[in-house]
Scaffold this active site. Structure first.
Site, PDB file in Angstrom:
ATOM      1  N   ALA A  98       0.805  -1.229   0.000  1.00  0.00           N
ATOM      2  CA  ALA A  98       0.000   0.000   0.000  1.00  0.00           C
ATOM      3  C   ALA A  98       0.837   1.279   0.000  1.00  0.00           C
ATOM      4  O   ALA A  98       0.459   2.274  -0.619  1.00  0.00           O
ATOM      5  CB  ALA A  98      -0.933  -0.001   1.202  1.00  0.00           C
ATOM      6  N   THR A 112      -0.030   4.835  -1.930  1.00  0.00           N
ATOM      7  CA  THR A 112      -0.459   6.045  -1.219  1.00  0.00           C
ATOM      8  C   THR A 112       0.395   7.246  -1.609  1.00  0.00           C
ATOM      9  O   THR A 112      -0.088   8.368  -1.611  1.00  0.00           O
ATOM     10  CB  THR A 112      -0.433   5.853   0.316  1.00  0.00           C
ATOM     11  OG1 THR A 112       0.796   5.248   0.682  1.00  0.00           O
ATOM     12  CG2 THR A 112      -1.581   4.976   0.780  1.00  0.00           C
ATOM     13  N   PHE A 143      -8.181   2.858   1.942  1.00  0.00           N
ATOM     14  CA  PHE A 143      -9.503   2.581   2.502  1.00  0.00           C
ATOM     15  C   PHE A 143      -9.453   1.625   3.680  1.00  0.00           C
ATOM     16  O   PHE A 143     -10.448   1.345   4.311  1.00  0.00           O
ATOM     17  CB  PHE A 143     -10.436   2.035   1.410  1.00  0.00           C
ATOM     18  CG  PHE A 143     -10.774   3.078   0.416  1.00  0.00           C
ATOM     19  CD1 PHE A 143     -11.691   4.076   0.735  1.00  0.00           C
ATOM     20  CD2 PHE A 143     -10.173   3.100  -0.821  1.00  0.00           C
ATOM     21  CE1 PHE A 143     -11.999   5.060  -0.178  1.00  0.00           C
ATOM     22  CE2 PHE A 143     -10.474   4.088  -1.740  1.00  0.00           C
ATOM     23  CZ  PHE A 143     -11.389   5.069  -1.419  1.00  0.00           C
ATOM     24  N   HIS A 171      -3.711  -9.833  -5.216  1.00  0.00           N
ATOM     25  CA  HIS A 171      -5.111  -9.645  -4.845  1.00  0.00           C
ATOM     26  C   HIS A 171      -5.988  -9.244  -6.033  1.00  0.00           C
ATOM     27  O   HIS A 171      -7.075  -8.705  -5.834  1.00  0.00           O
ATOM     28  CB  HIS A 171      -5.221  -8.612  -3.721  1.00  0.00           C
ATOM     29  CG  HIS A 171      -4.445  -8.987  -2.491  1.00  0.00           C
ATOM     30  ND1 HIS A 171      -4.990  -9.772  -1.505  1.00  0.00           N
ATOM     31  CD2 HIS A 171      -3.170  -8.739  -2.120  1.00  0.00           C
ATOM     32  CE1 HIS A 171      -4.064  -9.958  -0.559  1.00  0.00           C
ATOM     33  NE2 HIS A 171      -2.956  -9.345  -0.915  1.00  0.00           N
ATOM     34  N   CYS A 195     -17.920 -11.762 -14.392  1.00  0.00           N
ATOM     35  CA  CYS A 195     -19.133 -12.420 -13.912  1.00  0.00           C
ATOM     36  C   CYS A 195     -18.761 -13.458 -12.855  1.00  0.00           C
ATOM     37  O   CYS A 195     -17.898 -14.298 -13.093  1.00  0.00           O
ATOM     38  CB  CYS A 195     -19.860 -13.074 -15.083  1.00  0.00           C
ATOM     39  SG  CYS A 195     -21.228 -14.125 -14.550  1.00  0.00           S
ATOM     40  N   CYS A 242     -25.749 -14.388 -18.494  1.00  0.00           N
ATOM     41  CA  CYS A 242     -26.039 -15.657 -17.805  1.00  0.00           C
ATOM     42  C   CYS A 242     -26.766 -15.430 -16.479  1.00  0.00           C
ATOM     43  O   CYS A 242     -27.010 -16.386 -15.745  1.00  0.00           O
ATOM     44  CB  CYS A 242     -24.758 -16.451 -17.569  1.00  0.00           C
ATOM     45  SG  CYS A 242     -23.842 -15.964 -16.101  1.00  0.00           S
ATOM     46  N   SER A 278       3.991  -3.321   5.048  1.00  0.00           N
ATOM     47  CA  SER A 278       4.290  -3.517   6.475  1.00  0.00           C
ATOM     48  C   SER A 278       4.567  -4.984   6.778  1.00  0.00           C
ATOM     49  O   SER A 278       4.967  -5.327   7.880  1.00  0.00           O
ATOM     50  CB  SER A 278       3.126  -3.003   7.322  1.00  0.00           C
ATOM     51  OG  SER A 278       1.920  -3.535   6.825  1.00  0.00           O
ATOM     52  N   ASN A 302      10.329   0.821   3.741  1.00  0.00           N
ATOM     53  CA  ASN A 302       8.965   1.024   4.227  1.00  0.00           C
ATOM     54  C   ASN A 302       8.968   2.165   5.231  1.00  0.00           C
ATOM     55  O   ASN A 302       9.963   2.390   5.918  1.00  0.00           O
ATOM     56  CB  ASN A 302       8.440  -0.267   4.886  1.00  0.00           C
ATOM     57  CG  ASN A 302       6.950  -0.192   5.178  1.00  0.00           C
ATOM     58  OD1 ASN A 302       6.167   0.150   4.292  1.00  0.00           O
ATOM     59  ND2 ASN A 302       6.561  -0.475   6.403  1.00  0.00           N
TER      60      ASN A 302
END
Ligand code: ZN
Length: 238
Positions: A18, A22, A29, A113, A121, A142, A181, A205
């Site tokens: 992240a 950022t 979020f 991710h 779908c 469908c 992190s 980091n």
């Protein structure tokens, strides 16, 4: 030191979290400040919300897709493109779903991710552009529900993606973490795998991470873009 390692390494792997996003202005979020309409984003970005709270689920993702329209990848992303051209940068494993690596022209990105820049779908897997969420056309021919191509809370990571990322970590001789992190599993496993297979480990980091003790170099409290710029100047790549 890092510049020398970059030049000498034969299989460089970058791992981003992240913190990389950022710096480009992507809203976080997951943070407390990122609370949306008083709701915990984790409860909305879930299989439960997709099944039982579709309106808010779609509103949440539409808002997140919209937020990315004004975001440009910062210069650190462009530097990675340059490294891929001149150095042995083989892949970028990312925890981020914003697609900024692809937007900046980074290649061989492994998105653990998934991506928020695409819908599909839930029933038949047919792929759709994010326009669907702005046109409020939420169902496939469908009759399946059209969902973002991200891994939701309550879902497992794609095993094939995991295997690819693990292989990259095993083969790497230089593994560089940018803005993670390293507290979430399996994210924290990849630097370990790299280290076990003899790679040098660099962690850049904002805050210290639980894996700092096994890292060869740790850089805290600096902007990732600035660190990459300094390293690139040392490398004097065009
Ligand atoms: Zn379908």
């Amino acid at each position: 030191m890092i510049a020398t390692w970059l030049k000498e390494s034969r299989h460089i792997v970058i791992f981003t979290g992240a913190g990389m996003s950022t710096e480009s202005g992507v809203p976080d979020f997951r943070s407390k400040r990122g609370l949306w309409h008083g709701k915990d984003p984790q409860s909305l970005a879930s299989t439960n919300a997709m099944k039982h709270n579709q309106k808010e689920f779609v509103d949440f993702y539409r808002m997140r897709i919209e937020a990315l329209l004004n975001v440009q990848p910062h210069n650190g992303y462009n530097i990675l493109t340059t490294w891929a051209k001149w150095l042995q940068l083989k892949s970028i494993i990312t925890q981020n779903t914003d697609g900024l690596h692809e937007q900046a022209g980074n290649f061989n990105v492994i998105p653990l991710h998934g991506t928020i820049q695409q819908l599909h779908c839930h029933s038949c897997g047919n792929v759709f552009s994010t326009d669907r969420y702005f046109e409020h056309r939420l169902y496939c021919a469908c009759e399946g529900f059209i969902r973002p191509s991200v891994v939701l809370f309550g879902e497992s990571l794609d095993p094939q993606v995991l295997v690819t990322a693990e292989k990259e970590a095993q083969q790497s001789d230089l593994f560089i973490v940018l803005g993670s992190s390293l507290v979430v599993s399996p994210a924290n496993s990849f630097p370990n795998i790299a280290k076990e297979h003899g790679a040098k480990l660099v962690i850049i980091n904002h805050d210290p991470t639980p894996l700092d003790s096994i890292a060869d170099v740790v850089i805290n409290n600096r902007k990732i873009g600035d660190v990459l710029r300094d390293i690139s100047e040392e490398l004097s790549l065009k």
